[in-house]
Design a protein around this motif. Structure first.
Motif, PDB file in Angstrom:
ATOM      1  N   LEU A   1     -14.715 -18.132  11.934  1.00 13.52           N
ATOM      2  CA  LEU A   1     -15.417 -19.360  12.308  1.00 13.52           C
ATOM      3  C   LEU A   1     -14.463 -20.505  12.620  1.00 13.52           C
ATOM      4  N   GLY A   2     -13.181 -20.305  12.377  1.00 14.15           N
ATOM      5  CA  GLY A   2     -12.217 -21.375  12.623  1.00 14.15           C
ATOM      6  C   GLY A   2     -12.354 -22.513  11.643  1.00 14.15           C
ATOM      7  N   LEU A   3     -12.775 -22.208  10.408  1.00  8.83           N
ATOM      8  CA  LEU A   3     -12.976 -23.237   9.402  1.00  8.83           C
ATOM      9  C   LEU A   3     -11.701 -23.459   8.606  1.00  8.83           C
ATOM     10  N   ALA A   4     -11.559 -24.674   8.107  1.00 12.62           N
ATOM     11  CA  ALA A   4     -10.445 -24.966   7.217  1.00 12.62           C
ATOM     12  C   ALA A   4     -10.724 -24.362   5.848  1.00 12.62           C
ATOM     13  N   ASP A   5      -9.669 -23.848   5.221  1.00 12.31           N
ATOM     14  CA  ASP A   5      -9.807 -23.286   3.886  1.00 12.31           C
ATOM     15  C   ASP A   5     -10.205 -24.391   2.909  1.00 12.31           C
ATOM     16  N   ARG A   6     -11.244 -24.146   2.090  1.00 15.04           N
ATOM     17  CA  ARG A   6     -11.744 -25.175   1.189  1.00 15.04           C
ATOM     18  C   ARG A   6     -10.695 -25.553   0.148  1.00 15.04           C
ATOM     19  N   GLY A   7      -9.928 -24.548  -0.320  1.00 14.82           N
ATOM     20  CA  GLY A   7      -8.867 -24.873  -1.256  1.00 14.82           C
ATOM     21  C   GLY A   7      -7.806 -25.744  -0.621  1.00 14.82           C
ATOM     22  N   MET A   8      -7.469 -25.461   0.661  1.00 14.26           N
ATOM     23  CA  MET A   8      -6.509 -26.287   1.360  1.00 14.26           C
ATOM     24  C   MET A   8      -7.043 -27.708   1.543  1.00 14.26           C
ATOM     25  N   VAL A   9      -8.340 -27.827   1.798  1.00 12.40           N
ATOM     26  CA  VAL A   9      -8.935 -29.152   1.977  1.00 12.40           C
ATOM     27  C   VAL A   9      -8.779 -29.968   0.705  1.00 12.40           C
ATOM     28  N   ARG A  10      -8.976 -29.323  -0.440  1.00 13.00           N
ATOM     29  CA  ARG A  10      -8.815 -30.046  -1.709  1.00 13.00           C
ATOM     30  C   ARG A  10      -7.347 -30.450  -1.914  1.00 13.00           C
ATOM     31  N   ARG A  11      -6.424 -29.545  -1.571  1.00  9.83           N
ATOM     32  CA  ARG A  11      -5.002 -29.904  -1.696  1.00  9.83           C
ATOM     33  C   ARG A  11      -4.633 -31.013  -0.724  1.00  9.83           C
ATOM     34  N   LEU A  12      -5.206 -30.968   0.475  1.00 12.12           N
ATOM     35  CA  LEU A  12      -4.922 -32.006   1.463  1.00 12.12           C
ATOM     36  C   LEU A  12      -5.455 -33.357   0.997  1.00 12.12           C
ATOM     37  N   LEU A  13      -6.670 -33.381   0.466  1.00 15.08           N
ATOM     38  CA  LEU A  13      -7.219 -34.645  -0.024  1.00 15.08           C
ATOM     39  C   LEU A  13      -6.406 -35.160  -1.203  1.00 15.08           C
ATOM     40  N   SER A  14      -5.937 -34.258  -2.059  1.00 16.66           N
ATOM     41  CA  SER A  14      -5.099 -34.678  -3.183  1.00 16.66           C
ATOM     42  C   SER A  14      -3.802 -35.305  -2.686  1.00 16.66           C
ATOM     43  N   ALA A  15      -3.208 -34.721  -1.639  1.00 16.08           N
ATOM     44  CA  ALA A  15      -1.984 -35.292  -1.079  1.00 16.08           C
ATOM     45  C   ALA A  15      -2.248 -36.663  -0.458  1.00 16.08           C
TER      46      ALA A  15
ATOM     47  N   ILE B   1     -11.030 -29.806  10.407  1.00 14.65           N
ATOM     48  CA  ILE B   1     -10.340 -30.176   9.173  1.00 14.65           C
ATOM     49  C   ILE B   1     -10.775 -31.571   8.727  1.00 14.65           C
ATOM     50  N   LEU B   2     -10.827 -32.506   9.662  1.00 16.95           N
ATOM     51  CA  LEU B   2     -11.283 -33.854   9.307  1.00 16.95           C
ATOM     52  C   LEU B   2     -12.746 -33.826   8.870  1.00 16.95           C
ATOM     53  N   ARG B   3     -13.552 -32.985   9.524  1.00 19.37           N
ATOM     54  CA  ARG B   3     -14.952 -32.862   9.115  1.00 19.37           C
ATOM     55  C   ARG B   3     -15.047 -32.322   7.688  1.00 19.37           C
ATOM     56  N   ALA B   4     -14.193 -31.352   7.350  1.00 17.45           N
ATOM     57  CA  ALA B   4     -14.195 -30.811   5.992  1.00 17.45           C
ATOM     58  C   ALA B   4     -13.763 -31.868   4.979  1.00 17.45           C
ATOM     59  N   LEU B   5     -12.786 -32.714   5.342  1.00 14.78           N
ATOM     60  CA  LEU B   5     -12.399 -33.818   4.449  1.00 14.78           C
ATOM     61  C   LEU B   5     -13.556 -34.780   4.247  1.00 14.78           C
TER      62      LEU B   5
ATOM     63  N   LEU C   1     -12.326 -44.512   2.411  1.00 14.63           N
ATOM     64  CA  LEU C   1     -11.908 -43.189   2.868  1.00 14.63           C
ATOM     65  C   LEU C   1     -12.862 -42.641   3.918  1.00 14.63           C
ATOM     66  N   TRP C   2     -14.168 -42.794   3.661  1.00 18.61           N
ATOM     67  CA  TRP C   2     -15.171 -42.283   4.602  1.00 18.61           C
ATOM     68  C   TRP C   2     -15.030 -42.953   5.965  1.00 18.61           C
ATOM     69  N   GLN C   3     -14.907 -44.279   5.976  1.00 14.93           N
ATOM     70  CA  GLN C   3     -14.807 -44.995   7.244  1.00 14.93           C
ATOM     71  C   GLN C   3     -13.545 -44.607   8.008  1.00 14.93           C
ATOM     72  N   LEU C   4     -12.423 -44.461   7.300  1.00 13.41           N
ATOM     73  CA  LEU C   4     -11.177 -44.092   7.971  1.00 13.41           C
ATOM     74  C   LEU C   4     -11.244 -42.671   8.524  1.00 13.41           C
ATOM     75  N   LEU C   5     -11.807 -41.748   7.760  1.00 24.49           N
ATOM     76  CA  LEU C   5     -11.932 -40.370   8.246  1.00 24.49           C
ATOM     77  C   LEU C   5     -12.910 -40.284   9.416  1.00 24.49           C
ATOM     78  N   LEU C   6     -13.982 -41.057   9.357  1.00 25.42           N
ATOM     79  CA  LEU C   6     -14.946 -41.068  10.459  1.00 25.42           C
ATOM     80  C   LEU C   6     -14.296 -41.575  11.742  1.00 25.42           C
ATOM     81  N   LYS C   7     -13.511 -42.633  11.619  1.00 24.46           N
ATOM     82  CA  LYS C   7     -12.807 -43.159  12.802  1.00 24.46           C
ATOM     83  C   LYS C   7     -11.808 -42.128  13.322  1.00 24.46           C
ATOM     84  N   GLY C   8     -11.095 -41.469  12.402  1.00 21.38           N
ATOM     85  CA  GLY C   8     -10.152 -40.436  12.827  1.00 21.38           C
ATOM     86  C   GLY C   8     -10.838 -39.268  13.501  1.00 21.38           C
ATOM     87  N   HIS C   9     -12.015 -38.875  12.991  1.00 21.24           N
ATOM     88  CA  HIS C   9     -12.776 -37.778  13.601  1.00 21.24           C
ATOM     89  C   HIS C   9     -13.161 -38.122  15.037  1.00 21.24           C
ATOM     90  N   GLU C  10     -13.589 -39.358  15.265  1.00 25.28           N
ATOM     91  CA  GLU C  10     -13.961 -39.779  16.617  1.00 25.28           C
ATOM     92  C   GLU C  10     -12.739 -39.785  17.540  1.00 25.28           C
TER      93      GLU C  10
END
Length: 550
Positions: free
Chosen positions: A264-278, A304-308, A350-359
């Motif tokens: 499906l081309g999805l980001a790994d959920r564990g990686m998403v948690r590590r990415l958010l932690s970073a 990936i941004l959508r998963a974040l 965080l939500w607003q910044l990620l939303l802007k980045g997604h766009e």
């Protein structure tokens, strides 16, 4: 000359039946197999049992929730005659009588399906209008199923209206659409409408598990959860993904979550948690490395941004006691931990910044580079103090201002702080606010508020209005900017559906009417009008105004 022996054609292998995709093979055959639509099934069952069957139905909802399948089930329910041939309409069609079998196979002469996407014109509808006059050939009801009905032209809709409102008793119409807002209200008012819901995540997982069991394929629970999440409430989309995942599986090991994630081309959920932690820890190098790793595995930067964003959303809901039903145990534990550590302000930022980045990633010519820049911006903002805390520190004097370029170095002994200017006084009421805008040169906004605005709530700097005429967001934005420029205060302005108080213009007109009536009610004016019936009051003074004028 020798006689030849004719042995005939060599034996041929039996032809194998063509493969049917899961979305067709497991299409609901009864209302009991229709998942996630219990309210609609109950309503239809009560209507059939009480002989209160509508002459037209409209099925709405996103793709793959069962609109067309429901239409065929209704046709079977209305025309079922039971195994003994003596049955009547029922919410549980037998599936073995001739009408049930022929409708399920799409060959019943009295159940006609039309795709409005390819039959959009008035001529196509005219054929239906002509045919409804004739009784059903072999069924109890002649049923017309029109899929994607919103694609009909305006002329076709208009031609259908009269027949749709008063069809012959032997005719039923069933419409299906994914865009009900494009169906004219004149058609909607003539149909019994059913809004089919998105199928819940848990129901999809259970359904896919049952299908996999019937197919004899082992599928990991997390793989089913990933497919259900990606299906977004659509059983057909999910079954198509499950079909692909089964074909994608290697050997007899079954369908594994990791393989589904790659498919499906999805980001790994564990990686998403590590990415958010970073990100939360300000570790830019680690975050970029995780992003590049997932990009190399084929994950979409936008995904990936959508998963974040999904994770931040789950954390925010967890702060209010909500839980993501699709989350696995370790993911739920991480989300709960972040919910206890992070405040509302930081989560919203965080939500607003990620939303802007997604766009930005969606529009960027190189999505991966845009994703890197978006993550760096989020990391930089994560290191900044909370705006509210920053304001408190500034007001407390904990953050001295930087000296201007070329200024001498600060003295060792700090000077006494100058008194802070008092906050500007805000208008006490709505008329004062309108007058303030007028004095500030915002004549257009002042006139609009005076004539069209009905006051719903006024608690400066909050303002709630109901407008006579619909307004775009630009009006609210312009009004907020003008008030902030004049009062040096940020205003919260909302447009309400409440009726509100009369507008200032309406109040002025009511005072004018009352003043005029006061004049007309004076004895001398009544006597003058009685003596001269054609006389007309052209101008007048209010009684208090006459007293002041004299």
């Amino acid at each position: 000359m020798s006689d030849s022996l004719d042995l005939g054609e060599p034996p041929q292998p039996a032809p194998s039946s063509p493969y049917r995709v899961l979305a067709r093979k497991y299409r609901p055959r009864t209302f009991a197999e229709l998942i996630g639509q219990d309210a609609m099934v109950q309503t239809l069952g009560n209507a059939i049992r009480r002989d209160r069957i509508a002459h037209a139905f409209l099925m709405t909802g996103v793709r793959g929730v069962g609109k067309t399948s429901t239409a065929r089930l209704i046709a079977k329910a209305l025309n079922c005659i039971g195994p003994d041939g003596q049955g009547g309409p029922t919410i549980d069609p037998c599936g073995v009588c001739e009408p049930c079998r022929s409708i399920a196979e799409g060959r019943h002469i009295d159940v006609l399906e039309m795709d409005a996407a390819s039959n959009t014109g008035i001529d196509d509808v005219r054929e239906i209008i002509e045919a409804v006059r004739y009784a059903a050939v072999s069924a109890r009801y002649k049923v017309y199923i029109v899929d994607e009905v919103h694609m009909l032209s305006k002329a076709a809709f208009n031609g259908l209206l009269k027949t749709l409102e008063e069809p012959p008793p032997h005719v039923k119409f069933i419409f299906a659409t994914t865009e009900v807002n494009k169906v004219p209200v004149t058609v909607l008012s003539r149909c019994q409408r059913f809004d089919l819901k998105r199928i819940p995540h848990d129901a999809l997982v259970a359904h896919f598990a049952a299908v996999a069991g019937a197919e004899g394929v082992a599928v990991e629970r997390d793989a089913l959860s990933l497919i259900a999440r990606a299906a977004e409430g659509s059983a057909r989309d999910g079954l198509s993904m499950l079909d692909q995942a089964i074909a994608h599986a290697e050997g007899d090991g079954g369908v594994r979550a990791e393989a589904v994630r790659r498919m499906l081309g999805l980001a790994d959920r564990g990686m998403v948690r590590r990415l958010l932690s970073a990100i939360l820890g300000g570790e830019a190098q680690a975050a970029l490395a995780l992003l590049a790793e997932q990009h190399d595995y084929g994950a979409d930067p936008q995904g990936i941004l959508r998963a974040l964003m999904e994770t931040v959303h789950a954390i925010t809901l967890a702060k209010h006691g909500g839980a993501d039903p699709a989350a696995v145990a370790d993911e739920r534990a991480a989300v709960d931990g972040w919910a206890q550590q992070l405040g509302h302000a930081r989560l919203h930022r965080l939500w607003q910044l990620l939303l802007k980045g997604h766009e930005e990633v969606q529009r960027a010519p190189v999505p991966f580079q845009a994703a890197e820049m978006a993550l760096l911006r989020v990391i930089h903002a994560a290191e900044l103090p909370d705006p509210g805390e920053l304001m408190k520190r500034i007001m407390a004097g904990d953050m001295p201002a930087l000296p201007a370029a070329g200024a001498p170095p600060a003295q060792a002994d700090p000077r006494p702080a100058e008194p802070v200017a008092a906050a500007p006084t805000l208008p006490g009421d709505f008329p004062a606010l309108v007058a303030l805008l007028e004095r500030g040169g915002r004549h257009g906004l002042a006139q609009r508020l005076h004539d069209d605005a009905r006051l719903v709530g006024y608690a400066p700097p909050a303002l709630s209005l109901a407008m006579h005429r619909p307004d775009s967001d630009s009006f609210v934005r312009d009004l907020a900017a003008a008030l902030k420029a004049i009062t040096a205060t940020a205003w919260s302005i909302t447009l309400s559906d409440q009726p509100g108080a009369p507008s200032l213009r309406e109040q002025d007109l009511e005072r004018e009417r009352a003043a005029r009536q006061d004049v007309l009610d004076t004895p001398i004016v009544r006597a003058a009008l009685a003596a001269f019936p054609d006389a007309e009051l052209i101008d007048h003074y209010h009684p208090q105004e006459r007293k002041a004028a004299s």
